[in-house]
Design a protein around this motif. Structure first.
Motif, PDB file in Angstrom:
ATOM      1  N   ILE A 124       0.833  -1.197   0.000  1.00  0.00           N
ATOM      2  CA  ILE A 124       0.000   0.000   0.000  1.00  0.00           C
ATOM      3  C   ILE A 124       0.873   1.254   0.000  1.00  0.00           C
ATOM      4  CG2 ILE A 124      -1.713   1.324   1.320  1.00  0.00           C
ATOM      5  CD1 ILE A 124      -2.891  -1.206   0.217  1.00  0.00           C
ATOM      6  N   VAL A 126       0.427   5.441   0.547  1.00  0.00           N
ATOM      7  CA  VAL A 126      -0.447   6.530   0.977  1.00  0.00           C
ATOM      8  C   VAL A 126       0.208   7.844   0.564  1.00  0.00           C
ATOM      9  CG1 VAL A 126      -1.644   7.614   2.917  1.00  0.00           C
ATOM     10  CG2 VAL A 126      -1.163   5.161   2.982  1.00  0.00           C
ATOM     11  N   SER A 127      -0.573   8.739  -0.028  1.00  0.00           N
ATOM     12  CA  SER A 127      -0.032  10.043  -0.425  1.00  0.00           C
ATOM     13  C   SER A 127      -0.956  11.150   0.055  1.00  0.00           C
ATOM     14  CB  SER A 127       0.147  10.111  -1.952  1.00  0.00           C
ATOM     15  OG  SER A 127      -1.084   9.894  -2.618  1.00  0.00           O
ATOM     16  N   GLU A 133      -5.781  16.575   0.807  1.00  0.00           N
ATOM     17  CA  GLU A 133      -6.347  15.363   0.207  1.00  0.00           C
ATOM     18  C   GLU A 133      -5.440  14.159   0.452  1.00  0.00           C
ATOM     19  OE1 GLU A 133      -6.933  15.505  -4.042  1.00  0.00           O
ATOM     20  OE2 GLU A 133      -8.504  13.989  -3.930  1.00  0.00           O
ATOM     21  N   ILE A 134      -6.067  13.052   0.800  1.00  0.00           N
ATOM     22  CA  ILE A 134      -5.347  11.802   1.015  1.00  0.00           C
ATOM     23  C   ILE A 134      -5.789  10.795  -0.041  1.00  0.00           C
ATOM     24  CG2 ILE A 134      -5.319   9.747   2.521  1.00  0.00           C
ATOM     25  CD1 ILE A 134      -3.390  11.722   3.558  1.00  0.00           C
ATOM     26  N   VAL A 136      -4.996   6.593  -1.307  1.00  0.00           N
ATOM     27  CA  VAL A 136      -4.363   5.318  -0.975  1.00  0.00           C
ATOM     28  C   VAL A 136      -4.320   4.476  -2.241  1.00  0.00           C
ATOM     29  CG1 VAL A 136      -4.443   3.272   0.496  1.00  0.00           C
ATOM     30  CG2 VAL A 136      -5.210   5.480   1.400  1.00  0.00           C
ATOM     31  N   ILE A 145      -7.304   3.012  -4.349  1.00  0.00           N
ATOM     32  CA  ILE A 145      -8.343   2.327  -3.590  1.00  0.00           C
ATOM     33  C   ILE A 145      -9.052   3.247  -2.591  1.00  0.00           C
ATOM     34  CG2 ILE A 145      -7.353   0.023  -3.843  1.00  0.00           C
ATOM     35  CD1 ILE A 145      -6.097   0.312  -1.094  1.00  0.00           C
ATOM     36  N   TYR A 146      -8.567   4.465  -2.447  1.00  0.00           N
ATOM     37  CA  TYR A 146      -9.230   5.389  -1.516  1.00  0.00           C
ATOM     38  C   TYR A 146      -8.853   6.809  -1.882  1.00  0.00           C
ATOM     39  CZ  TYR A 146     -10.587   7.698   2.852  1.00  0.00           C
ATOM     40  OH  TYR A 146     -11.152   8.527   3.787  1.00  0.00           O
TER      41      TYR A 146
END
Lengths: 160, 102
Positions: A124, A126-127, A133-134, A136, A145-146
């Protein structure tokens, strides 16, 4: 010396590696792979370079771009180096052993990507960006995915 | 013209068990979010991380979280409310800060 890279032994505090003129401009970020075999760094000249530490291999330029890097992270399994790019918002994934660009999340963020992190299982990414804003990302299937805008925006106060 | 975003994500980090991610923002808040359900399991109030540009890092043993900026270092020790678990585990909520230095 501008553009040089140095590695120190944390126990003895001795200088164990020094690479002069590793970059034409200033070195921006640097990370040692988890197996200790490579040093990967980004430079002011917008290049991503790999320096072998345990062998006599020569350095490799993994990639070079027209825009600066924003962030860089190596997956814990040492398979990929992942870079975030300032102007385009792209996130690029290169395979360390082959130099191959295996995937690009084009325009991953509309604003400056401020931080990236990979899970310890290397599955995974994450940025996060300047607007809060996040996102994934699945690094197995290379898909998002997110996504959550204004992730930290409970008290958002934008001013000009 | 430059827009200043207080919600700016300053740092993201993933826990050693790959189950949660931690985010901190320029608004000095911090969140812990489940990586499967994407539910935020805990949100720390403003001021928990240092102001302006800062960094956060989990210690490899998962017991502590370090937050720093220029001139300030905070060591946050997170435990479950029961005091019975000393490791940073996110299987139950809520968590709370038992120690904050500086």
């Amino acid at each position: 010396m501008k553009g040089s890279l140095s590695i120190f032994d944390l126990e003895s505090k001795a200088l164990v590696h020094h690479i002069p003129q590793a970059h034409a401009g200033a070195a921006i970020t640097a990370v040692v792979t988890n197996d200790g075999n490579f040093l990967i760094s980004t430079g002011e000249e917008k290049s991503l370079r790999l320096f072998p530490l345990q062998s006599k291999q020569v350095l490799r330029e993994i990639t070079k771009n027209k825009t600066p890097f924003e962030d860089m992270v190596v997956t814990p399994d040492d398979r990929y180096v992942i870079t975030a790019w300032l102007s385009t918002g792209d996130i690029k994934i290169h395979e360390i052993n082959t130099n191959k660009e295996v995937h690009v999340f084009e325009k991953a963020h509309a604003w400056r990507i401020s931080s990236t992190a990979v899970s310890p299982d290397s599955r995974i990414l994450v940025s996060g960006d300047a607007t809060g804003e996040i996102k994934v990302w699945d690094l197995i299937n290379f898909k998002q995915i997110y996504n959550k805008e204004r992730f930290h925006a409970s008290n958002l106060d934008m001013s000009e | 013209m430059i827009k200043l975003f207080q919600a700016f994500i300053q740092k993201v980090s993933v826990t050693m068990d790959s189950k949660y991610f931690i985010t901190s923002s320029l608004d000095t808040t911090m969140k812990i979010t489940n990586l499967v359900t994407f539910q935020t399991v805990y949100e720390f109030k403003k001021g928990i991380v240092p102001e302006k540009e800062h960094d956060i890092a989990l210690t490899p043993d998962g017991k502590s979280l370090l937050a720093s900026n220029r001139g300030t270092i905070k060591m946050l020790i997170l435990q479950q409310r029961s005091y019975s678990i000393s490791l940073l585990m996110f299987t139950k909520v809520p968590f709370f800060i038992v120690e904050a230095l500086l």
